[in-house]
Every structure is written in C-alpha cells, then in structure tokens.
Enzyme design. Structure first.
Site, short mmCIF file in Angstrom:
data_model
loop_
_atom_site.label_atom_id
_atom_site.label_comp_id
_atom_site.label_asym_id
_atom_site.label_seq_id
_atom_site.Cartn_x
_atom_site.Cartn_y
_atom_site.Cartn_z
N CYS A 188 23.15 -13.58 -0.12
CA CYS A 188 21.96 -13.19 -0.90
C CYS A 188 20.70 -13.45 -0.09
O CYS A 188 19.67 -12.83 -0.35
CB CYS A 188 21.84 -13.97 -2.21
SG CYS A 188 23.26 -14.92 -2.68
N GLU A 232 20.51 -12.93 -10.71
CA GLU A 232 20.08 -12.93 -9.32
C GLU A 232 20.54 -11.60 -8.76
O GLU A 232 21.74 -11.35 -8.66
CB GLU A 232 20.71 -14.09 -8.57
CG GLU A 232 20.16 -14.23 -7.16
CD GLU A 232 21.06 -15.07 -6.28
OE1 GLU A 232 21.49 -16.14 -6.71
OE2 GLU A 232 21.34 -14.60 -5.16
#
Lengths: 530, 530
Positions: free
Chosen positions: A297, A260
């Site tokens: 994020c 990620e």
C-alpha cells in the site's frame, strides 16, 4: 474432484451448502490452481454468520478483558508453533518470498500485533476515560456491541488477513466479534489461520461466533452484507473500486466504514539531496519500489525528480536497476491484469516508458516498469497520471524547481504517505518547508529521508490519510491503541453510582489506567488524598 | 418592499445578486413575517464562499493558535456586550423565552463554549501528541486544511447556531474556516452574530473567508455543496430527513459527515423508584418535557412506566400537569406542521391520546400532548412508535416487568440519551443493570436519576450516540477537546528533524502540553534528565 473446504460459522466448521459455487487458489509461480476448492457463500450462510455474531456481541462486550487477551495471546502462540506450515501455504498461494518476507517478517509482525492488542485489551488504554467529578459525568470508549466486518487484502496473507491481521486484532481488542471476509487469493492460509483462531477462542472460553470466516461471496451479496444494520463497523483494505461499492452500502445504512483504498505515496527529491547522494537515492528507491514486487500500500508510485544532470543520472541509475531485474512474481492473475490496465492508462496519458511494461514469460510475472513524464504534462491532466499501478511500477515526474513541486503537490489526491528527501547540510530546508506545507494536508504520514515502504507498528503511526487513501482522515489502521478506536463507541455515564459504572470509570483505579480527570492526566484513584 | 440583507462572503458583507429569491423570519407569537428579507443563495454565491474558504484554509492552518484564541475571546466579549439586542432579535424570531432561556442560559453558554474553544486552541490539548522516540515517529491531530460546512438547527439560535455555536467553535479551534449555513428560522439573529464574528476576525487578523454566512439555499444546491470535495468535513444538527439527504451527498464525495439527527431519549422508571417517589418523578418529567416547549434534542419522548397503581398515579399526575399547561409557543410553522404529522402517526399506530393533541388558537402554538401505549402494541411494531415528535409531546409506554423493559430497549434505534430512575435504597439495582446492559450500546449518554434535558458543557460529555441519533458513534458534538477531533486529521511525522516539526511534536514542550511519549503521559521535554 477436490474437497470443498468448510466454513467457520457460530463456532463450528460446517460444510458449505449443497451445490455451492466454489473456487481454488492459484500458485502464481505456475499459474496453476492448487489445493482444495473453497465455497463462495450464499445468502443463507451470510445470514447465519450475522446472526451468530450478533448473538456473541453483547456477551463479548460484557467479558473481562483478560479473557480477550488470553485469546489473542493463545492465538499468537499457535501461529508461531505452526509457522512452517502457514508460511508454506501462504507462499504457495501468494508467491511472496517464504523465508525473508513471510517467515522472517510478516508472521512475526502478525504475532506482535496480536500480542500488542492483547496488552491494549488488558490495560484498557484504548478506552481513554474522561471524568468530570463536578458535573458527575464520566465517559470512555467502549465496545460497539455489534459485530465488525473485516475485508482483508491480497497482499498481506497474515498481517492484514481478515482473520488474523491488524483490523481483526483491533476489533477483537475492543471486544467486538469479527466476521472475516478473507481475500479469495489465499483461502487455504485463511482457513488454517481461522482453525488456530477458533481453537484459541475455545480455549479462552469466548462466545461462539466471536470469530467467523467466509472465503468469498458474490459482489451483490457482499454489498448487502455491508449494508446490514446489525453491523457495528466495517474495515476494508483493498482496491478503490471494490471498497467504494461497499462503502456506499455501509453509508446508506449508517455503518461506519474504515477503508484503506489506494495511494501513490509520492516521493520528492529536493535538489540538494539529489546533488548530495543521487546514487544512494536511486539504490534506496529501486529497493523500495521492487520490494515484494511493489505490492505494498505504501509503494512509492510517483517520484518528483528535478531536471538537470543530477536528475538525469538518478533516472538512468534507476532505469538500469529496473532493467537488470528479472520479471517479478505477482500475487495473482487479477493483480497482473490490473497492473497491465494501469500501465496502459499511463501510456495513453502520455507517460514515456523507460523500461519494462510487459509481463514475464513464466507464471504470473511482470517486468519492473518505469515511466517518465514532464511536470507540464502532469499538471495539464493530473487525474490521468494518478491511477495506482499496483505492482513493480513507478512514475518519475521531472520538475524544474520547487515551485513546480508545490504545484504538483497541490493536485494530489489524499495519500497514505508523502516523502521528502533533503540535503544533510540543511540547504534544502526552506524548500522542504515550502513543499511540505502543501503536501502535509494531503498525506497521513509525512516522511523525511526514508522510503515509505516500512510501516512501523507504533502507537505514533498513522497508516491512513485523507480520502481516497482512507475514508476517515482522523484514524489509523496500524498502531495501538489508536487503531482500536475505529471499532468503539464513545459512552458517557451521567450521575451513575460508582457500583453501576464499568471498571474503567470507577473511583478506584487498581490497574493504574491513565485517566483525564478534572483536566489532568492521572493514574490515581478518585477521592485519594493528594 | 423590505431590504434584502447582505451575505458575508470572503470577509465582506456583500449584497445578494440581483433577482435573488428571498424569505423573511416569522414571529411565532403572531405568525407574522418580521424584519428584513434574507437572500436564498444561488450557485454563484455558494461557489464564492467555497473559493474563499479554500483560500483561507491553509493560511488558517499555519496561524498561531493564539490568534485563533484572540478571535474566539473577542467574539465572546462582543456577544456579551450586545446581549440585549441579540436576545430581543432571537426572541422575536424563535419565541424562546428572552429572560430565562436566551439571556439567562443560552447566551452565557454560547460565550462559555467560545471561550473554552479559545482555551483548547491555545493549549493544543485537542492535538493529542503521541511520540515514539525509538521509531522516530511522532503524530498528532491537526487542522483538516479544508473548510468545514456547518448546518445549524432551529432550536438554539445562539448555542448551536452555525456561526456561533458548538460546531462552529470546535471547527475554528482546529484552525479550519467555517462556511455557516444558518437556519432560516432565525436569519436576523444569525446576521447579527456574524457581524460580531467578522469584526472579531478582523481584529484578530484572521484571513478573509475564515467565517462566512449563507442564510438559505435551495435543497438541491445544499446537496451539491455538501458533496463538494473542497470541503474537509460537515457538521449538521437538525431533522433526520434533511440530514440524511446531505449525508448521502457527503458520503459519495468521501467527506466526513457528523450529523445529529433525532432522538427519543427513553426514560425507564424502575419499579422501586416509582413506588418511592412517583409524584416527584411526575413533576420532574413534566418540567423536562415541557421545557423550551419540548424543543430539545434531548427531550424525553418515551417513558417506560410500570403497570399498577404507582404507574397509574404517575400517568395521572403527568396528564394533569400537561392538561393544566397552556398551549406552548413553537419555533416556527414548520415545527408545528411536523409535530402535527408525528402526532397523527402515533394516533394511527394506535397510541391512546391522554391529553392535548391540538394546536393552540393564537400564534404558532400546540397543546402539551401525552400518549399512552401498551408494551405489547409497541413491541408488535416498534418502528411505528419511534418517530420523533419534536415539541411538547411524549409517549408513555406501560410495561409489566423488567423483562419487558429489556425487550423494549432491545428494539430501540440509536439514541442520544437513555435514562433509568432507581430506588434510593438500591433495591432496583439488579433491574438497573439488567436494563442498562441492553440500553447501553444503544445510547450515547446513560443517565441515572436525572432528566436528559440538561447537557453539561464538560470534557466528559457525550452528546452523540449510535446511528441514527448521530452518524458517528465515536464522537461527541458537545464537550472539549473531544468535539474538536471531528474536524481534525491524524498526521504522522516519520524521521522528521526537530526544526521541521510542528510545535506540538518538538522535543521542547514549553507549554506543558500533555503528550503520550514512549507509553506514558508526560508534560516533560524530550531529552530532559529524568
């Protein structure tokens, strides 16, 4: 001189080798080093961890899922019992708010993830059995039979920690050993977590080497480890540059890499929504963007705001809120340096600075920062405006109409999320569909009328997305049982007698596991009367 | 000079560019070039195909699944109607038996795959919806929104053809356009298949560029194409060296690469099975190994045979059968050259040649070839004996006991299949479990008492395996709906109103699609009374 902390290798805490390089955590509120020194491991320690994990892997794969569940449950219990000390340590090392964030939210979430993983391990729901009685074929997802290497990020010292977070829980639920490469920003927290993990593993009788902890290592050694064919998979959450270097090593060795890497999480304010509730949207956006100093994020780093009076009012309201907010505490000096670099790049690209743009004067802090750019300038060089500015910063993109929103969406890299706000009376719905059709293949989670920063722990979650948001668009890092599938192999049994099959695939199904048998879902035994 | 065949780009057959390099197919029975010349494409044609597929992708993703199904059904019907001509062409280009193999088996299998894909597209079973009503989150697998590049292998001119095979059908079922890179061994077959595909696509009203065909291109251009970020995924079946070069390019661009690269498909004859039915096993093994001249991905290339009288008798019986069999027709001069190279490597490694080892005198043929090696020699240098010898060749590995079988299994690379034969009275079962526990994580399909060459088209199939057998251990290339998931993205919808959701995720479920809603499988509507 401070003590050098021990490493967890092969089930034991062992001192780092003589002469090992070491580092210390930094308290961002003072910018001073704190706590013990932690070892930066060399090749010998990495080899020991790999060997121990490789030895543990087949034992763990053969273990009853209830033992795995007992470990995960015991670990969660221990974290709750030690919450005050863990929160104090993580707060000191990361500057994240102790009460609201770490104690009130992140630690409970972490324990919840561990317990959900325990439940998934026990129920075997992640194995997804498929049985074709006519062909004599039965298949299910199964442990990799090799260790999983987990790299944790800087921004979630518990919930994404390599030794306690979602990737850890998912890899263990599939009965794979984990080599945890903690983030060097919070080594004391990682050590204390791993102490609980090892005690819980011992109590559950798991093989030595099920859980191991390395605090840091030189980058070339990290790449060598990521390319070691003894690994079954790698999970990475962090910066794009570090992630891609590890991915390259893993790819060359044929090791599945689940990264990620970064995301701008664009937010589209459709005209009707903006006219209807611009002030509320400014409030919601400012809160989302400044939550946790913007170090998520899923932080909204790009907002598409229609031109005109309502858009101008939105921009002014957000700028006012940002300007009224004190400089925000960041996780580490490295985060500050990266943020300053990203802000410099946006300035150079031609974005207008509306407020902020400078570090604070005390500790590791930075002022909330807002940029504005015209869609025409963005569309002329879209890559220049898509660098992630990790921290309390966002870019407002002024657009003329829905067609320009579509044009911007078409230039976007892969994202974790994409958000569209619509008018409550449905008047934006045609625009919603027009923009969403372009945005949809570029994002993992498409959101309506909510800010992206909340990531629910749900089986229906997609915390992932097209490259480079993640490296595998078919998988999620959050949400069970799907997140477990990253750490599994699909295994078929062809003409194998019932007694030689794994429990999930036998005729009898005492646990009531849902299985896809001869084209229907059932929890029945095979051969039972209908 | 022969005609240069046209290319299928953007919905039309167009002549290759002036001065394009070209090639012709070879009839392996005569070693003579046959048929038209086919273009080896340059960068301009590759760019046109990419542009057309990229334009088609969002249109296709938005299309009703019934249109996709109509295309796949129509295509299958057309192949059946043209079976005689297709079989004659494929037979001439590959040397595969026309009646038994191509007409009797492979073409029906191909049509079956296309029809199963039509059914999966219509039922949407591959989308696997997961709904969490409490969290307001709904997710499912969805089209990539980008084209899939499919590389077909030499050995299945219909069933794995890039323009008609399993990867093609799976990618289309998920509503992705396919750029088919046919294998240059059977260009005429691929052209004729693609003619049917385009007519069926036109009849179903699919966007131009849904199906495109390139026959060949220079290797550097192939790597450039594989690394083009406009692609959503790549499927490759073929040699390890070609596959890894393409994988490297895809990896660097973040494009998921699903490769099936090579496999030895080890067969373990447990002592009781050998004592009980050694002669029958020799018959079954010889038939499996020589089927299709051994040119199967699941050809048994390594057999573990216990030492002693029963093992010696097995070896003698197989050697007798191989020696009595005439040289076998191979697919192409390249296959012959690769086989000779692999045979040379086995000889150099110290394997004893029991029979064969040489090409035939007419056409592209090779004698059935059998090697023998002692487990001790194998274990001293296992990598040297694990090169795939694609063709009618196998290596018999003589072992002393079950422990040595385990030791050999522990050295094996990832495989598509692993087979264990056991005694019917259960006397081998402890040995079965001991060997299977080591073999299991190294193979995709674990087989009992069957040869590996039959690959059933079944939802429970795993035609894949750990690296390097395949590049992603969690996926299968055969068996629906699982094979479709390779060409999908996981997409979540967060707080999105019902009317703006895709059909699979709406409250009403008129098609009765099984959905995982609030932790149970159901075909019910949401909000329906229980």
């Amino acid at each position: 001189m401070a003590t050098v902390a021990p490493l967890l290798i092969a089930g034991h805490w062992r001192p780092a080798a003589e002469g090992t390089d070491s580092f210390r955590a930094v308290d961002p509120s003072t910018a001073q080093a704190i706590g013990d020194a932690f070892p930066r491991s060399g090749a010998a320690e990495v080899e020991q961890a790999l060997a121990a994990a490789s030895a543990a892997a087949p034992m763990l794969a053969a273990l009853a899922p209830e033992r795995i569940a007992a470990f995960l449950e015991g670990y969660a219990d221990a974290l709750e019992a030690d919450a005050e000390a863990l929160v104090a340590l993580a707060h000191a090392e990361t500057g994240l708010p102790a009460a609201t964030r770490l104690r009130g939210n992140e630690l409970p979430r972490t324990c919840n993830q561990l317990r959900q993983a325990a439940s998934a391990a026990c129920s075997a729901s992640w194995t997804r059995p498929v049985i074709d009685t006519g062909a004599g074929l039965r298949s299910c997802h199964a442990p990799l039979g090799k260790p999983v290497l987990v790299f944790g990020p800087n921004n979630f010292p518990f919930a994404f920690n390599a030794v306690s977070g979602g990737d850890f829980a998912a890899a263990i639920a599939a009965r794979n050993p984990v080599i945890a490469k903690a983030h060097p920003g919070h080594p004391g927290t990682s050590q204390r977590l791993a102490e609980h993990a090892q005690r819980a593993a011992d109590a559950a009788g798991l093989p030595a080497g099920t859980v191991q902890l390395l605090y840091d290592m030189p980058a070339p050694l990290g790449r060598a480890l990521a390319g070691d064919t003894r690994l079954g998979a790698i999970a990475f959450t962090g910066s794009r540059s570090a992630g891609l270097a590890l991915k390259q090593a893993a790819d060359a060795a044929g090791i599945p890499f689940f990264g990620e890497l970064s995301s701008l999480n664009p937010v589209f304010l459709l005209p009707g929504a903006l006219a209807e509730r611009g002030e509320a949207l400014a409030e919601a956006f400012s809160a989302s963007c400044l939550l946790g100093s913007g170090q998520f994020c899923t932080n909204p780093g790009l907002v598409l705001v229609p031109r005109g009076a309502a858009g101008d009012a939105f921009v002014a309201a957000v700028a006012g809120r940002f300007a009224d907010t004190a400089p925000q505490l960041l996780l580490s000096p490295a985060v500050l340096a990266t943020l300053q670099h990203a802000i410099g790049a946006l300035r150079q690209a031609g974005a207008r600075l509306l407020c902020g743009g400078t570090p604070g004067s005390v500790g590791i802090t930075h002022a909330p920062t807002l940029f504005e750019v015209d869609a025409e300038a963005f569309l002329a060089a879209p890559a220049r405006f898509q660098g992630e500015a990790f921290g309390p910063s966002s870019l407002l993109l002024r657009v003329s109409d829905v067609a320009q929103m579509q044009a911007v969406a078409a230039t976007l890299e892969g994202q974790l999320t994409g958000t569209l706000y619509r008018a409550g009376d449905g008047s934006d719905d045609a625009a919603w569909q027009a923009v969403a059709s372009v945005l949809r293949p570029r994002v993992g989670r498409l959101i309506c009328d909510r800010m992206p920063t909340g990531v629910a722990i749900s089986p229906a979650q997609q915390h992932g997305g097209p490259y480079p948001a993640s490296t595998q668009p078919g998988f999620t890092a959050v949400g069970l049982p799907a997140a477990i599938l990253r750490f599994s192999a699909l295994q078929a049994y062809d003409n194998v007698p019932d007694a030689l099959l794994p429990p999930e695939l036998r005729d009898r199904n005492p646990g009531g596991l849902p299985r896809w048998i001869d084209q229907r879902w059932t929890t029945d035994d095979i051969g039972a009367q209908p």
